[in-house]
Write a protein that holds these residues in place. Structure first.
Motif, PDB file in Angstrom:
ATOM      1  N   ARG A  36       0.837  -1.199   0.000  1.00  0.00           N
ATOM      2  CA  ARG A  36       0.000   0.000   0.000  1.00  0.00           C
ATOM      3  C   ARG A  36       0.878   1.258   0.000  1.00  0.00           C
ATOM      4  NH1 ARG A  36      -3.201  -1.470   3.837  1.00  0.00           N
ATOM      5  NH2 ARG A  36      -4.869  -2.269   2.516  1.00  0.00           N
ATOM      6  N   ARG A  37       1.975   1.238   0.749  1.00  0.00           N
ATOM      7  CA  ARG A  37       2.901   2.381   0.750  1.00  0.00           C
ATOM      8  C   ARG A  37       3.407   2.669  -0.663  1.00  0.00           C
ATOM      9  NH1 ARG A  37       7.296   1.154   5.557  1.00  0.00           N
ATOM     10  NH2 ARG A  37       5.886   1.322   7.360  1.00  0.00           N
ATOM     11  N   TRP A  38       3.828   1.598  -1.362  1.00  0.00           N
ATOM     12  CA  TRP A  38       4.393   1.786  -2.688  1.00  0.00           C
ATOM     13  C   TRP A  38       3.327   2.197  -3.696  1.00  0.00           C
ATOM     14  CZ3 TRP A  38       9.015  -1.778  -4.343  1.00  0.00           C
ATOM     15  CH2 TRP A  38      10.130  -1.457  -3.559  1.00  0.00           C
ATOM     16  N   LEU A  39       2.108   1.700  -3.548  1.00  0.00           N
ATOM     17  CA  LEU A  39       1.021   2.155  -4.406  1.00  0.00           C
ATOM     18  C   LEU A  39       0.771   3.652  -4.190  1.00  0.00           C
ATOM     19  CD1 LEU A  39      -1.404  -0.856  -3.983  1.00  0.00           C
ATOM     20  CD2 LEU A  39      -0.546  -0.024  -6.191  1.00  0.00           C
ATOM     21  N   ASP A  40       0.779   4.072  -2.928  1.00  0.00           N
ATOM     22  CA  ASP A  40       0.587   5.490  -2.620  1.00  0.00           C
ATOM     23  C   ASP A  40       1.722   6.328  -3.203  1.00  0.00           C
ATOM     24  OD1 ASP A  40      -1.747   4.915  -1.278  1.00  0.00           O
ATOM     25  OD2 ASP A  40      -0.850   5.009   0.725  1.00  0.00           O
ATOM     26  N   ASP A  41       2.963   5.841  -3.073  1.00  0.00           N
ATOM     27  CA  ASP A  41       4.104   6.562  -3.645  1.00  0.00           C
ATOM     28  C   ASP A  41       3.943   6.714  -5.160  1.00  0.00           C
ATOM     29  OD1 ASP A  41       5.291   6.736  -1.152  1.00  0.00           O
ATOM     30  OD2 ASP A  41       6.747   5.131  -1.522  1.00  0.00           O
ATOM     31  N   ALA A  52      -2.015  -0.846 -11.925  1.00  0.00           N
ATOM     32  CA  ALA A  52      -1.928  -1.885 -12.955  1.00  0.00           C
ATOM     33  C   ALA A  52      -0.958  -2.970 -12.509  1.00  0.00           C
ATOM     34  CB  ALA A  52      -1.469  -1.286 -14.277  1.00  0.00           C
ATOM     35  N   MET A  53      -1.361  -4.220 -12.720  1.00  0.00           N
ATOM     36  CA  MET A  53      -0.484  -5.342 -12.375  1.00  0.00           C
ATOM     37  C   MET A  53      -0.570  -6.388 -13.478  1.00  0.00           C
ATOM     38  SD  MET A  53      -2.584  -7.051  -9.188  1.00  0.00           S
ATOM     39  CE  MET A  53      -4.309  -7.588  -9.370  1.00  0.00           C
ATOM     40  N   ALA A  54       0.578  -6.945 -13.832  1.00  0.00           N
ATOM     41  CA  ALA A  54       0.622  -8.024 -14.807  1.00  0.00           C
ATOM     42  C   ALA A  54       0.352  -9.327 -14.066  1.00  0.00           C
ATOM     43  CB  ALA A  54       1.983  -8.068 -15.487  1.00  0.00           C
ATOM     44  N   VAL A  55      -0.717 -10.012 -14.444  1.00  0.00           N
ATOM     45  CA  VAL A  55      -1.096 -11.254 -13.777  1.00  0.00           C
ATOM     46  C   VAL A  55      -0.784 -12.431 -14.694  1.00  0.00           C
ATOM     47  CG1 VAL A  55      -3.031 -12.623 -12.900  1.00  0.00           C
ATOM     48  CG2 VAL A  55      -2.851 -10.200 -12.316  1.00  0.00           C
ATOM     49  N   ALA A  56       0.018 -13.353 -14.198  1.00  0.00           N
ATOM     50  CA  ALA A  56       0.390 -14.555 -14.943  1.00  0.00           C
ATOM     51  C   ALA A  56      -0.387 -15.751 -14.400  1.00  0.00           C
ATOM     52  CB  ALA A  56       1.884 -14.812 -14.833  1.00  0.00           C
ATOM     53  N   THR A  57      -0.963 -16.524 -15.324  1.00  0.00           N
ATOM     54  CA  THR A  57      -1.683 -17.741 -14.965  1.00  0.00           C
ATOM     55  C   THR A  57      -1.107 -18.907 -15.756  1.00  0.00           C
ATOM     56  OG1 THR A  57      -3.345 -17.253 -16.666  1.00  0.00           O
ATOM     57  CG2 THR A  57      -3.825 -16.513 -14.407  1.00  0.00           C
ATOM     58  N   VAL A  58      -1.528 -20.112 -15.403  1.00  0.00           N
ATOM     59  CA  VAL A  58      -1.086 -21.326 -16.096  1.00  0.00           C
ATOM     60  C   VAL A  58      -2.320 -22.113 -16.497  1.00  0.00           C
ATOM     61  CG1 VAL A  58       0.276 -23.442 -15.927  1.00  0.00           C
ATOM     62  CG2 VAL A  58       1.023 -21.391 -14.724  1.00  0.00           C
ATOM     63  N   ASP A  59      -2.447 -22.441 -17.796  1.00  0.00           N
ATOM     64  CA  ASP A  59      -3.655 -23.126 -18.244  1.00  0.00           C
ATOM     65  C   ASP A  59      -3.589 -24.631 -17.975  1.00  0.00           C
ATOM     66  OD1 ASP A  59      -2.152 -24.344 -20.283  1.00  0.00           O
ATOM     67  OD2 ASP A  59      -2.864 -22.968 -21.845  1.00  0.00           O
ATOM     68  N   ALA A  60      -4.606 -25.345 -18.405  1.00  0.00           N
ATOM     69  CA  ALA A  60      -4.711 -26.781 -18.113  1.00  0.00           C
ATOM     70  C   ALA A  60      -3.578 -27.583 -18.740  1.00  0.00           C
ATOM     71  CB  ALA A  60      -6.064 -27.303 -18.589  1.00  0.00           C
ATOM     72  N   ASN A  68      -2.051  -7.545 -18.342  1.00  0.00           N
ATOM     73  CA  ASN A  68      -2.244  -6.499 -17.338  1.00  0.00           C
ATOM     74  C   ASN A  68      -3.714  -6.396 -16.945  1.00  0.00           C
ATOM     75  OD1 ASN A  68       0.305  -5.080 -16.718  1.00  0.00           O
ATOM     76  ND2 ASN A  68       0.360  -4.726 -18.927  1.00  0.00           N
ATOM     77  N   VAL A  69      -3.956  -6.284 -15.651  1.00  0.00           N
ATOM     78  CA  VAL A  69      -5.286  -6.012 -15.115  1.00  0.00           C
ATOM     79  C   VAL A  69      -5.124  -4.900 -14.083  1.00  0.00           C
ATOM     80  CG1 VAL A  69      -6.013  -8.410 -15.474  1.00  0.00           C
ATOM     81  CG2 VAL A  69      -5.132  -7.711 -13.234  1.00  0.00           C
TER      82      VAL A  69
END
Length: 218
Positions: A36-41, A52-60, A68-69
């Motif tokens: 939260r501190r770094w988001l505020d900064d 914004a954050m890059a979200v990595a998933t792994v499929d079946a 990015n989401v």
């Protein structure tokens, strides 16, 4: 014809990081508080889309994908974002409910990574968030077959226009496939760039119900 010189040469393009430093004594005991501190900064520094954050998933099939989401809620329970459950990311999460998220605030020479299990949040919470979205965003989310092939932009715009006509004057209900996901973290890492690539890295690991902090070599 000779190729033109590249605008960005990945071999010779170098920047020595000197914006800041990260010391153990400055870290919050809880990684959510530190994030939260770094988001505020990042917000104060007017970084575009600081959540914004890059979200990595792994499929079946074990194939990773990243996109990015936008982070929409952060508390002790985890990090929440919203998406279409029928999309590639939704199908991957159904098959393997794990993910990694990466925040990159390059102007501050910082990164934060979160490794987590993933759960679908309660429908009432998703309803509340949906109700507060701009109507244009509601219509686009409801009308778009996210990730599916469309012939051209005209087809996509026609889908939205048809939905707008059908929904004129009505509240837009949240589609069942539009859900909230919570990343339930077990590991955080905070990275601050330093000179000569001797970066500061700290990892939080959830161990026995408490967070253990270690400095990592860059």
């Amino acid at each position: 014809m000779a190729p033109s010189d590249p605008v960005v040469d990945p071999i010779s393009s170098r920047l020595d990081y000197d914006v800041g430093e990260l010391r153990r004594a400055e870290l919050a005991a809880d990684p959510v508080a530190q994030l939260r501190r770094w988001l505020d900064d990042a917000g104060r520094a007017e970084v575009p889309e600081p959540n914004a954050m890059a979200v990595a998933t792994v499929d079946a099939d074990g194939r990773p994908r990243v996109r990015n989401v936008l982070l929409r809620n952060l508390d002790e329970a985890g990090l929440v974002f919203y998406s279409n459950r029928l999309s590639a990311k939704g199908q991957a999460i159904d098959a393997n409910p794990v993910a990694s998220a990466l925040f990159s605030w390059l102007g501050l020479q910082r990164q934060a990574r979160v490794d987590a299990d993933v759960e679908v949040i309660d429908g009432d919470l998703a309803d509340t968030y949906w109700a507060n979205r701009p109507q244009g965003s509601q219509i686009a989310s409801a009308a778009s077959p996210q990730g599916e092939v469309v012939a051209d932009r005209a087809e996509l715009e026609a889908l939205v226009e048809r939905y707008e006509r059908d929904a004129e004057g009505l509240d837009i209900p949240r589609p069942e496939h539009w859900v909230g996901y919570r990343l339930v973290p077990h590991t955080f890492e905070f990275w601050q760039g330093r000179r000569a690539r001797l970066h500061d890295r700290f990892r939080y690991r959830l161990t026995g119900g408490s967070w253990e902090i270690d400095r990592l070599a860059p």
